[in-house]
Design a protein around this motif. Sequence first.
Motif, PDB file in Angstrom:
ATOM      1  N   ALA A 157      32.647  19.727   0.250  1.00  0.00           N
ATOM      2  CA  ALA A 157      34.167  19.792  -0.054  1.00  0.00           C
ATOM      3  C   ALA A 157      34.717  21.042   0.227  1.00  0.00           C
ATOM      4  CB  ALA A 157      34.611  19.198  -1.574  1.00  0.00           C
ATOM      5  N   THR A 158      35.831  21.219   0.617  1.00  0.00           N
ATOM      6  CA  THR A 158      36.439  22.500   1.056  1.00  0.00           C
ATOM      7  C   THR A 158      37.403  22.960  -0.013  1.00  0.00           C
ATOM      8  OG1 THR A 158      38.071  21.488   2.338  1.00  0.00           O
ATOM      9  CG2 THR A 158      36.237  22.281   3.493  1.00  0.00           C
ATOM     10  N   THR A 159      37.599  22.022  -0.966  1.00  0.00           N
ATOM     11  CA  THR A 159      38.607  22.532  -2.124  1.00  0.00           C
ATOM     12  C   THR A 159      37.838  22.348  -3.538  1.00  0.00           C
ATOM     13  OG1 THR A 159      39.284  20.149  -2.400  1.00  0.00           O
ATOM     14  CG2 THR A 159      40.691  21.378  -1.133  1.00  0.00           C
ATOM     15  N   ALA A 160      38.210  23.071  -4.610  1.00  0.00           N
ATOM     16  CA  ALA A 160      37.588  23.062  -6.021  1.00  0.00           C
ATOM     17  C   ALA A 160      38.246  22.015  -6.780  1.00  0.00           C
ATOM     18  CB  ALA A 160      37.772  24.368  -6.465  1.00  0.00           C
ATOM     19  N   PRO A 161      37.205  21.262  -7.711  1.00  0.00           N
ATOM     20  CA  PRO A 161      37.809  20.346  -8.479  1.00  0.00           C
ATOM     21  C   PRO A 161      39.276  20.899  -9.153  1.00  0.00           C
ATOM     22  CG  PRO A 161      35.534  20.493  -8.996  1.00  0.00           C
ATOM     23  CD  PRO A 161      35.779  22.117  -7.989  1.00  0.00           C
ATOM     24  N   LEU A 162      39.982  20.095  -9.394  1.00  0.00           N
ATOM     25  CA  LEU A 162      41.266  20.517 -10.306  1.00  0.00           C
ATOM     26  C   LEU A 162      41.213  20.713 -11.781  1.00  0.00           C
ATOM     27  CD1 LEU A 162      43.901  17.757  -8.445  1.00  0.00           C
ATOM     28  CD2 LEU A 162      43.426  20.279  -7.825  1.00  0.00           C
ATOM     29  N   ASN A 163      40.257  20.283 -12.432  1.00  0.00           N
ATOM     30  CA  ASN A 163      40.053  20.357 -13.809  1.00  0.00           C
ATOM     31  C   ASN A 163      39.332  21.593 -13.819  1.00  0.00           C
ATOM     32  OD1 ASN A 163      37.830  20.253 -16.091  1.00  0.00           O
ATOM     33  ND2 ASN A 163      39.164  18.562 -16.375  1.00  0.00           N
ATOM     34  N   GLU A 164      39.775  22.669 -14.572  1.00  0.00           N
ATOM     35  CA  GLU A 164      39.169  23.811 -14.781  1.00  0.00           C
ATOM     36  C   GLU A 164      37.624  23.923 -15.198  1.00  0.00           C
ATOM     37  OE1 GLU A 164      39.937  27.941 -17.424  1.00  0.00           O
ATOM     38  OE2 GLU A 164      41.548  26.544 -17.137  1.00  0.00           O
ATOM     39  N   ARG A 165      37.309  22.868 -16.247  1.00  0.00           N
ATOM     40  CA  ARG A 165      36.005  22.804 -16.668  1.00  0.00           C
ATOM     41  C   ARG A 165      35.046  22.278 -15.916  1.00  0.00           C
ATOM     42  NH1 ARG A 165      38.244  20.329 -22.132  1.00  0.00           N
ATOM     43  NH2 ARG A 165      38.763  22.321 -23.266  1.00  0.00           N
ATOM     44  N   LEU A 166      35.503  21.368 -15.153  1.00  0.00           N
ATOM     45  CA  LEU A 166      34.673  20.695 -14.020  1.00  0.00           C
ATOM     46  C   LEU A 166      34.425  21.878 -12.943  1.00  0.00           C
ATOM     47  CD1 LEU A 166      36.083  17.161 -13.837  1.00  0.00           C
ATOM     48  CD2 LEU A 166      33.713  17.986 -15.007  1.00  0.00           C
ATOM     49  N   CYS A 167      35.487  22.507 -12.849  1.00  0.00           N
ATOM     50  CA  CYS A 167      35.363  23.610 -11.603  1.00  0.00           C
ATOM     51  C   CYS A 167      34.479  24.724 -11.865  1.00  0.00           C
ATOM     52  CB  CYS A 167      36.681  24.159 -11.402  1.00  0.00           C
ATOM     53  SG  CYS A 167      36.751  25.375  -9.977  1.00  0.00           S
ATOM     54  N   LYS A 168      34.356  25.192 -13.117  1.00  0.00           N
ATOM     55  CA  LYS A 168      33.501  25.922 -13.667  1.00  0.00           C
ATOM     56  C   LYS A 168      31.932  25.589 -13.759  1.00  0.00           C
ATOM     57  CE  LYS A 168      36.179  28.749 -16.679  1.00  0.00           C
ATOM     58  NZ  LYS A 168      36.432  29.220 -18.176  1.00  0.00           N
ATOM     59  N   LEU A 169      31.757  24.243 -14.102  1.00  0.00           N
ATOM     60  CA  LEU A 169      30.537  23.689 -14.043  1.00  0.00           C
ATOM     61  C   LEU A 169      29.947  23.518 -12.257  1.00  0.00           C
ATOM     62  CD1 LEU A 169      30.880  20.604 -16.483  1.00  0.00           C
ATOM     63  CD2 LEU A 169      29.292  22.694 -16.634  1.00  0.00           C
ATOM     64  N   VAL A 170      30.925  23.356 -11.589  1.00  0.00           N
ATOM     65  CA  VAL A 170      30.525  23.260 -10.146  1.00  0.00           C
ATOM     66  C   VAL A 170      30.056  24.721  -9.615  1.00  0.00           C
ATOM     67  CG1 VAL A 170      31.282  23.098  -7.811  1.00  0.00           C
ATOM     68  CG2 VAL A 170      31.780  21.347  -9.596  1.00  0.00           C
ATOM     69  N   GLU A 171      31.042  25.705 -10.235  1.00  0.00           N
ATOM     70  CA  GLU A 171      30.477  26.903  -9.856  1.00  0.00           C
ATOM     71  C   GLU A 171      28.866  27.377 -10.373  1.00  0.00           C
ATOM     72  OE1 GLU A 171      32.092  31.548 -10.840  1.00  0.00           O
ATOM     73  OE2 GLU A 171      33.352  29.819 -11.431  1.00  0.00           O
ATOM     74  N   VAL A 172      28.808  26.772 -11.574  1.00  0.00           N
ATOM     75  CA  VAL A 172      27.408  27.262 -12.195  1.00  0.00           C
ATOM     76  C   VAL A 172      26.240  26.605 -11.417  1.00  0.00           C
ATOM     77  CG1 VAL A 172      26.078  26.702 -14.102  1.00  0.00           C
ATOM     78  CG2 VAL A 172      28.182  27.818 -14.553  1.00  0.00           C
ATOM     79  N   ALA A 173      26.534  25.195 -10.918  1.00  0.00           N
ATOM     80  CA  ALA A 173      25.615  24.521 -10.419  1.00  0.00           C
ATOM     81  C   ALA A 173      25.265  25.231  -9.128  1.00  0.00           C
ATOM     82  CB  ALA A 173      26.199  23.123 -10.019  1.00  0.00           C
TER      83      ALA A 173
END
Length: 190
Positions: A157-173
Amino acid sequence: MKFSLPARIPSLYFFTVADWKEKSSDILRQITATFPGDKPIVIRSSAINEDTLDSSLAGKYKSILHVSTESESVVTATIEAIVKSYENGGQERFDEHEILVQEEVQDVVMSGVMFTADVNSGAPYIIINYDDATGATDTVTSGSGQALKIFHYCKHATTAPLNERLCKLVEVARLLENITQNNALDIEFA
């Protein structure tokens, strides 16, 4: 290798079953010194055949939450219960199984398990199974949650999740995949 992780890993102490058999008094002193009695700890299994590249065996062995270090007998009984749970498998190298002691995470707003590949097909998705309602840390891992949610995110995906918590989790993953050089991780979080 030096890296910055946008997450906090709770204080951790670990030892093997062999260590426990040989020097339990020293281990109890170290646990007391590492984890002050005013905060609960979690004592968890970490068997040599648990969380491997081939299988997770999630829930096969015992992990116990809300343990107080103020009572040495409670800590001892908890560790013994985990060691006993290893008798139900993993006998081949019994003394090499580990026990993990961690600070218990408090004031949890979201917890769960995140996979960095689809567990059935290996497809490039980050799949987050989470609980953002109860404040508990074990509803996903124990399978007891009643209001669990699942989020799928395509790694391309070229866009980040809209939910801030899910966005941080994707970054950590993504960061953990890079550090471990493994694109199929099973990550517990709170």
